[in-house]
Design a protein around this motif. Structure first.
Motif, PDB file in Angstrom:
ATOM      1  N   ILE A 145     -42.542 -52.026 -39.831  1.00  0.00           N
ATOM      2  CA  ILE A 145     -41.550 -51.095 -39.273  1.00  0.00           C
ATOM      3  C   ILE A 145     -40.178 -51.750 -39.152  1.00  0.00           C
ATOM      4  O   ILE A 145     -39.236 -51.143 -38.644  1.00  0.00           O
ATOM      5  N   GLY A 146     -40.078 -52.996 -39.600  1.00  0.00           N
ATOM      6  CA  GLY A 146     -38.780 -53.668 -39.639  1.00  0.00           C
ATOM      7  C   GLY A 146     -38.323 -54.267 -38.325  1.00  0.00           C
ATOM      8  O   GLY A 146     -37.146 -54.627 -38.191  1.00  0.00           O
ATOM      9  N   ASP A 147     -39.225 -54.420 -37.368  1.00  0.00           N
ATOM     10  CA  ASP A 147     -38.867 -55.011 -36.075  1.00  0.00           C
ATOM     11  C   ASP A 147     -39.151 -56.518 -36.148  1.00  0.00           C
ATOM     12  O   ASP A 147     -40.195 -56.996 -35.702  1.00  0.00           O
ATOM     13  N   ASP A 148     -38.196 -57.261 -36.707  1.00  0.00           N
ATOM     14  CA  ASP A 148     -38.415 -58.684 -36.965  1.00  0.00           C
ATOM     15  C   ASP A 148     -38.525 -59.502 -35.689  1.00  0.00           C
ATOM     16  O   ASP A 148     -39.280 -60.489 -35.635  1.00  0.00           O
ATOM     17  N   GLU A 149     -37.794 -59.134 -34.669  1.00  0.00           N
ATOM     18  CA  GLU A 149     -37.882 -59.879 -33.400  1.00  0.00           C
ATOM     19  C   GLU A 149     -39.273 -59.731 -32.800  1.00  0.00           C
ATOM     20  O   GLU A 149     -39.869 -60.707 -32.328  1.00  0.00           O
ATOM     21  N   ALA A 154     -44.789 -61.784 -31.868  1.00  0.00           N
ATOM     22  CA  ALA A 154     -46.223 -61.589 -32.102  1.00  0.00           C
ATOM     23  C   ALA A 154     -46.816 -62.784 -32.843  1.00  0.00           C
ATOM     24  O   ALA A 154     -47.928 -63.234 -32.532  1.00  0.00           O
ATOM     25  N   TYR A 155     -46.062 -63.312 -33.817  1.00  0.00           N
ATOM     26  CA  TYR A 155     -46.560 -64.463 -34.569  1.00  0.00           C
ATOM     27  C   TYR A 155     -46.743 -65.666 -33.642  1.00  0.00           C
ATOM     28  O   TYR A 155     -47.768 -66.361 -33.705  1.00  0.00           O
ATOM     29  N   ALA A 156     -45.748 -65.905 -32.789  1.00  0.00           N
ATOM     30  CA  ALA A 156     -45.822 -67.044 -31.874  1.00  0.00           C
ATOM     31  C   ALA A 156     -47.010 -66.893 -30.928  1.00  0.00           C
ATOM     32  O   ALA A 156     -47.749 -67.860 -30.674  1.00  0.00           O
ATOM     33  N   ARG A 157     -47.218 -65.682 -30.410  1.00  0.00           N
ATOM     34  CA  ARG A 157     -48.332 -65.473 -29.475  1.00  0.00           C
ATOM     35  C   ARG A 157     -49.678 -65.543 -30.204  1.00  0.00           C
ATOM     36  O   ARG A 157     -50.678 -65.989 -29.633  1.00  0.00           O
ATOM     37  N   TRP A 158     -49.685 -65.081 -31.450  1.00  0.00           N
ATOM     38  CA  TRP A 158     -50.912 -65.194 -32.260  1.00  0.00           C
ATOM     39  C   TRP A 158     -51.315 -66.657 -32.401  1.00  0.00           C
ATOM     40  O   TRP A 158     -52.474 -67.028 -32.176  1.00  0.00           O
ATOM     41  N   GLN A 159     -50.377 -67.503 -32.761  1.00  0.00           N
ATOM     42  CA  GLN A 159     -50.685 -68.911 -32.956  1.00  0.00           C
ATOM     43  C   GLN A 159     -51.029 -69.625 -31.658  1.00  0.00           C
ATOM     44  O   GLN A 159     -51.812 -70.586 -31.646  1.00  0.00           O
ATOM     45  N   ALA A 160     -50.448 -69.164 -30.555  1.00  0.00           N
ATOM     46  CA  ALA A 160     -50.672 -69.827 -29.261  1.00  0.00           C
ATOM     47  C   ALA A 160     -52.000 -69.426 -28.624  1.00  0.00           C
ATOM     48  O   ALA A 160     -52.567 -70.172 -27.829  1.00  0.00           O
ATOM     49  N   ALA A 161     -52.499 -68.236 -28.964  1.00  0.00           N
ATOM     50  CA  ALA A 161     -53.714 -67.730 -28.322  1.00  0.00           C
ATOM     51  C   ALA A 161     -54.941 -68.513 -28.777  1.00  0.00           C
ATOM     52  O   ALA A 161     -54.988 -69.052 -29.889  1.00  0.00           O
ATOM     53  N   ASP A 162     -55.937 -68.571 -27.907  1.00  0.00           N
ATOM     54  CA  ASP A 162     -57.169 -69.294 -28.214  1.00  0.00           C
ATOM     55  C   ASP A 162     -57.981 -68.550 -29.276  1.00  0.00           C
ATOM     56  O   ASP A 162     -57.944 -67.323 -29.355  1.00  0.00           O
ATOM     57  N   ARG A 163     -58.704 -69.307 -30.051  1.00  0.00           N
ATOM     58  CA  ARG A 163     -59.670 -68.717 -30.968  1.00  0.00           C
ATOM     59  C   ARG A 163     -60.970 -68.455 -30.226  1.00  0.00           C
ATOM     60  O   ARG A 163     -61.378 -69.247 -29.381  1.00  0.00           O
ATOM     61  N   ASP A 164     -61.601 -67.341 -30.514  1.00  0.00           N
ATOM     62  CA  ASP A 164     -62.930 -67.069 -29.991  1.00  0.00           C
ATOM     63  C   ASP A 164     -63.731 -66.355 -31.063  1.00  0.00           C
ATOM     64  O   ASP A 164     -63.311 -66.304 -32.231  1.00  0.00           O
ATOM     65  N   ASP A 165     -64.898 -65.811 -30.699  1.00  0.00           N
ATOM     66  CA  ASP A 165     -65.750 -65.241 -31.737  1.00  0.00           C
ATOM     67  C   ASP A 165     -65.270 -63.885 -32.241  1.00  0.00           C
ATOM     68  O   ASP A 165     -65.935 -63.253 -33.060  1.00  0.00           O
ATOM     69  N   MET A 166     -64.105 -63.431 -31.754  1.00  0.00           N
ATOM     70  CA  MET A 166     -63.497 -62.219 -32.291  1.00  0.00           C
ATOM     71  C   MET A 166     -62.353 -62.548 -33.251  1.00  0.00           C
ATOM     72  O   MET A 166     -61.778 -61.666 -33.871  1.00  0.00           O
ATOM     73  N   SER A 167     -62.042 -63.829 -33.382  1.00  0.00           N
ATOM     74  CA  SER A 167     -60.951 -64.228 -34.277  1.00  0.00           C
ATOM     75  C   SER A 167     -61.401 -64.149 -35.727  1.00  0.00           C
ATOM     76  O   SER A 167     -62.579 -64.369 -36.040  1.00  0.00           O
ATOM     77  N   ASP A 168     -60.437 -63.856 -36.615  1.00  0.00           N
ATOM     78  CA  ASP A 168     -60.736 -63.892 -38.043  1.00  0.00           C
ATOM     79  C   ASP A 168     -61.129 -65.299 -38.459  1.00  0.00           C
ATOM     80  O   ASP A 168     -60.805 -66.284 -37.776  1.00  0.00           O
ATOM     81  N   CYS A 169     -61.812 -65.397 -39.597  1.00  0.00           N
ATOM     82  CA  CYS A 169     -62.196 -66.721 -40.086  1.00  0.00           C
ATOM     83  C   CYS A 169     -60.933 -67.516 -40.429  1.00  0.00           C
ATOM     84  O   CYS A 169     -59.845 -66.953 -40.596  1.00  0.00           O
TER      85      CYS A 169
END
Length: 994
Positions: A145-149, A154-169
């Motif tokens: 949708i072009g909302d780069d900010e 979202a990218y930063a929070r994705w990388q910071a969040a813990d992996r668990d058994d719902m995370s993609d491989c």
């Protein structure tokens, strides 16, 4: 009401789960879901909905999963307790697929899409899952949708969040991370992130398939062409024909379009013609058709818009027509996305993609592709023709000077220069008559080389033109060409001899002070020597004396050439070089390669000394081949490398190809597979340019496949070999056999047993009529092994039985017979370990042992046969152990339906176990006699016997066996015992003593 029973629905669901992805599977899943709903069985309905969602995922209809997912979510909200832990995990996992499907569905309003993301976040939080998958879904939605900010957050929070058994491989996550870097213009970072996936360290069901496709353009943009080529060959094999990977197929087509491989792109498009249709998943449609449009635009730009492409909605289309219809449809989809998203991002990215310029002129891929036809000439302009600009006199004079110099030197670039002169002369107002005759001479020479019917007339006109201008030295050369044209056209020997005599007289009649007089005379003499040999062969009439006549002809020719060399060695080294090359070829035809080697070396050296290095290429290449046949690879490589070094000015594509293929062959024999592959790849490209794709090109690709296989690049090798297989099969039975077997070996290494078995069986068919049955036996056995690996048991049994029959016909393959018998024994209990199967296996193993225990002629007992006998006892014990295990399992489960029809009693089980121990002891004794090379097999037998002793209630006996082995091995020299054996034996002893 459903007409299907519960059992029928369950059976259908089981079959559907393992069916290939696509619309057929989806249609079946839809029928099953409707039947399950009509049955009123909630559990069955939930299973059917789950199956339908998974079916849609692996197809081009993935966006259809929204409806069944919403129904399944309703079922969960109504009764969460009805969902098992696994069912609940699957439901929440599918939420991620749905989030993607929403982003890819422009008909879903932005508010609804945002609401689904919020709902996913809420449910994950309540369920206690990490926000990692939520943030990844948010990233891609924000990006589209072009909302780069928001995307950055979202990218930063994705990388910071813990992996668990719902995370993609890890593989899928790395795909996404690299893709985001690429979208931000950082190709190097993207490739760095993708490296574990590209290297095969991180994989899953659709990786590295997708990353291999996405990485192609970044690799090209960074100039990493060899990697790009390899990833295309490997990646397209993985993506080919998979409906859910059509976007990846589109990227491979785009790659071909941007690397000068448009024919290859057309072939891939043709392989997926059925999918060039309005796909239900609009995002996949945009991605797949985007790659196709890049190809179609390139073809249009190259003048191939009139070529047939593939049908669209049942209507045949040309390249230009398909381009227009796909472009209009794709832009409409892009605008629908933009209208939903309130941005022009999708349209902008799409237009930028389909307008992409080539990233390299030509990147040879190694695979065979049909050449494109010559483009149609452009239509004449409607406006009045504009007069061509006048040719600059000084520029033309300089061009003519260069062309004449090249012609006199015999330079390969001469043809190109004269072609340019001809083009300039055509637009010039006043041209020197001599230049016009020179241009006519060039055209006449080209006609003579091509064997044109009017060649003699053209050469005659040129001769007369030169004579009229007083250029007798050129006229004398034309006289000689007339003799060559006559020979080429099959004129009578007398006519050819008369023309040769005229040419010699014309050369001798030149003025004494003419600089070219001596050269013209020598050239006439050399041509006469060459043609006279040909004429003598035509006139040989005594068929009974053919061999002696040919020998005399060779002797006369060699004598004449030797005299020519002696006469002109100092004055005309380039002509002498031709004579010495001919002498070398005569020596080879007479079976004397040692005599040929120095002659070919001398020919090359004279050509180089004469300032004509291109003339040295052929004798150097020929010498390299001779040296390899004589077992002198170092000298062969040196000669071939010299040939390649002097080939820079050659303009003949076939010559460029041959010199590279020769060196590649030598290097592969010398185990330099990397450079051999590079040279074979280039050779294939040059053969294609020469129009020899099916001949030299096929041989170059075969060598390229061999070089790739030496580097363990089996996927690349298989792709190259498959592409040129039809050509190679036309080059004789022996090559067809070798190629089929080679491809079978590659496919076996790639874990494609069905395909490998097919190649082995086709190879076996080729040798079916041979007197020697051994080749067919070996191929039948290889096919059987692969059929067994593919779990095609009846087919494997038939192939093994045929192999056994053939091995017995040969009468000298006891090891092969034994291995077939053992394989048949195991197949007897593959489907079911039953009394009948075990009895059959026993019989076959006993037959195998009997062969090995029978003396093989007068030869002493072979260590190989002893080893095979021990292996047979070992495997028979394993068969018996499987039979025991079935009954023990039955007792443990207390389930009458899971075990055999008639259970064995304790006494029978004890007898079987005792027999196992006896067999393993016997095998271990043989391995002991055979020495340290068989220590691992010996340990395995003793270890199995020890555990069986424990089952017999005699653990101390088992421990004693292994303890004795441990004590013995401690006395062995350091480094002679594999590191793993002693620790493992000690652990087993400890377990047995507990």
């Amino acid at each position: 009401m459903s007409t299907m029973t519960r059992e029928e629905i369950e059976q259908g669901l089981q079959e559907n789960r393992f069916a290939p992805g696509g619309t057929a599977r989806n249609a079946h899943a839809e029928v099953l879901a409707a039947a399950a709903e009509a049955s009123g069985d909630s559990e069955l309905f939930r299973d059917a909905l789950d199956n339908l969602i998974n079916s849609y995922l692996y197809s081009s209809e993935s966006t259809k999963m929204l409806v069944p997912f919403a129904r399944l979510l309703q079922e969960y909200d109504k009764d969460p307790g009805a969902f098992s832990k696994g069912d609940t995990h699957s439901l929440f996992w599918q939420f991620k697929w749905v989030a993607t499907a929403i982003s890819e569905s422009p008909e879903i309003p932005l508010e609804s899409a945002t609401g689904w993301l919020d709902e996913m976040e809420r449910r994950y939080r309540i369920a206690g899952y990490s926000e990692r998958p939520v943030r990844e879904s948010e990233l891609w939605f924000a990006d589209v949708i072009g909302d780069d900010e928001r995307a950055e957050r979202a990218y930063a929070r994705w990388q910071a969040a813990d992996r668990d058994d719902m995370s993609d491989c890890h593989a899928c996550e790395l795909n996404g991370q690299g893709h985001y870097a690429m979208l931000r213009g950082d190709d190097a970072r993207a490739l760095e992130v993708w490296q574990p996936v590209l290297a095969g360290d991180k994989t899953c069901a659709e990786e590295p398939h997708r990353v291999l496709a996405t990485a192609l353009l970044p690799l090209l943009r960074l100039g990493r062409f060899e990697e790009a080529r390899a990833q295309h060959l490997r990646g397209y094999r993985m993506a080919r024909g998979k409906e859910s990977l059509l976007p990846s197929v589109g990227k491979h087509i785009e790659f071909c379009a941007l690397t000068g491989n448009e024919p290859r792109g057309l072939e891939i498009l043709a392989e997926h013609a059925a999918h060039v249709a309005p796909l239900a998943n609009l995002d996949d449609r945009l991605s797949f058709h985007g790659g196709v449009l890049v190809l179609l635009r390139r073809l249009k730009d190259l003048g191939h818009g009139h070529l047939p492409a593939v049908p669209y909605e049942g209507v045949p289309r040309t390249v230009a027509e398909l381009y227009e219809v796909l472009r209009a449809d794709a832009l409409d989809i892009a605008r629908r996305f933009d209208a939903r998203n309130g941005t022009t991002r999708v349209s902008e990215r799409f237009l930028a993609r389909i307008g992409g310029a080539p990233l390299v002129d030509v990147l040879p891929l190694g695979v065979r592709s049909a050449a494109l036809p010559q483009p149609e000439p452009a239509a004449a302009p409607v406006a009045a023709p504009v007069p061509a600009p006048a040719t600059d006199g000084a520029a033309l004079a300089e061009l003519v000077r260069r062309a004449r110099a090249a012609r006199d030197l015999g330079h390969p670039g001469s043809d190109g220069l004269w072609a340019e002169v001809a083009a300039r002369v055509g637009t010039a107002d006043a041209v020197d008559p001599l230049v016009r005759v020179d241009v006519a001479d060039h055209r006449a020479l080209a006609a003579a080389r091509a064997g044109a019917g009017d060649a003699a007339a053209l050469v005659t006109a040129v001769r007369d033109g030169y004579r009229a201008l007083g250029r007798e030295e050129r006229a004398a050369l034309s006289e000689l060409r007339l003799a060559s044209v006559a020979a080429q056209s099959g004129a009578a020997p007398g006519e050819i001899r008369e023309l040769l005599a005229v040419a010699l007289r014309a050369a001798e009649a030149l003025e004494a002070d003419e600089p070219l007089r001596g050269r013209r005379i020598a050239l006439a003499e050399l041509s006469a020597i060459r043609l006279e040999s040909y004429l003598r062969s035509l006139e040989a009439t005594d068929a009974h004396d053919h061999g002696h006549g040919q020998e005399r002809a060779h002797g006369e020719l060699a004598a004449e050439l030797t005299a020519f060399v002696a006469s002109y060695a100092q004055s005309l080294p380039d002509l002498v070089a031709e004579a010495e090359e001919m002498l070398g070829r005569i020596a080879l035809s007479e079976g004397d390669p040692e005599r040929a080697v120095p002659l070919l070396a001398a020919a090359a050296a004279r050509a180089i000394a004469a300032g004509r290095p291109w003339q040295a290429v052929e004798p150097l290449v020929l010498r390299a081949g001779v040296l390899m046949s004589l077992g002198r690879p170092e000298e062969a490589e040196e000669a071939a490398r010299s040939g390649l070094a002097h080939a820079g000015e050659l303009t003949d594509a076939e010559q460029q190809a041959v010199v590279r293929l020769t060196l590649a062959d030598i290097l592969l024999e010398r185990a330099d597979a990397a450079e051999a592959a590079e040279l074979a790849l280039t050779a294939a490209h040059w053969f294609d340019q020469a129009g020899l794709t099916a001949d030299g090109g096929a041989q170059a690709r075969l060598l390229l496949a061999r070089a790739y296989a030496h580097q363990h690049r089996n996927a690349d090798a298989a792709e190259v070999l498959r592409s040129t297989l039809p050509d190679l099969l036309e080059h004789g039975e022996q090559q067809a056999l070798a190629v089929r077997e080679f491809l079978g070996d590659l496919l076996r290494e790639l874990g494609e047993p069905r395909e490998a078995a097919e190649q082995y069986l086709l190879a076996a068919e080729l040798v079916k009529g041979w007197e020697d049955p051994r080749p067919q036996a070996g191929l039948a056995q290889s096919a059987a092994d692969q059929l067994s690996e593919a779990r095609l048991t009846p087919e494997a049994v038939a192939a093994y039985e045929r192999a056994l029959e053939l091995h017995r016909l040969s009468g000298d393959a006891p090891v092969a017979e034994v291995r077939v018998l053992r394989s048949l024994a195991w197949l007897a209990i593959r489907e079911e370990v039953s009394a009948t199967g075990v009895a059959r296996a026993r019989t076959l193993m006993a037959e195998a042992a009997g062969i090995l225990e029978t003396p093989q002629g007068d030869a002493p007992e072979s260590p190989e046969l002893r080893s095979e006998l021990a292996q047979t006892w070992h495997q028979l014990a394993q068969v018996l152990d499987r039979w025991v295990s079935v009954h023990v399992q039955e007792d443990d489960d207390d389930d009458e339906e899971s075990g055999p029809a008639e259970a064995l009693g304790d006494a029978e089980l004890t007898a079987l176990r005792l027999e196992e121990v006896l067999l393993w002891d016997r095998a271990a004794g043989v391995y002991t006699d055979l020495g340290g090379d068989h220590l691992a097999e010996r340990f395995q037998c003793l270890n199995n016997a020890a555990w069986t002793e424990r089952e017999l209630g005699r653990p101390e006996a088992g421990a004693a066996r292994l303890s004795a082995l441990i004590e013995e091995l401690r006395t062995w020299p350091e480094g002679s015992v594999p590191e793993w054996i002693l620790p493992r034996a000690e652990r087993t002893v400890a377990h047995l003593k507990d």
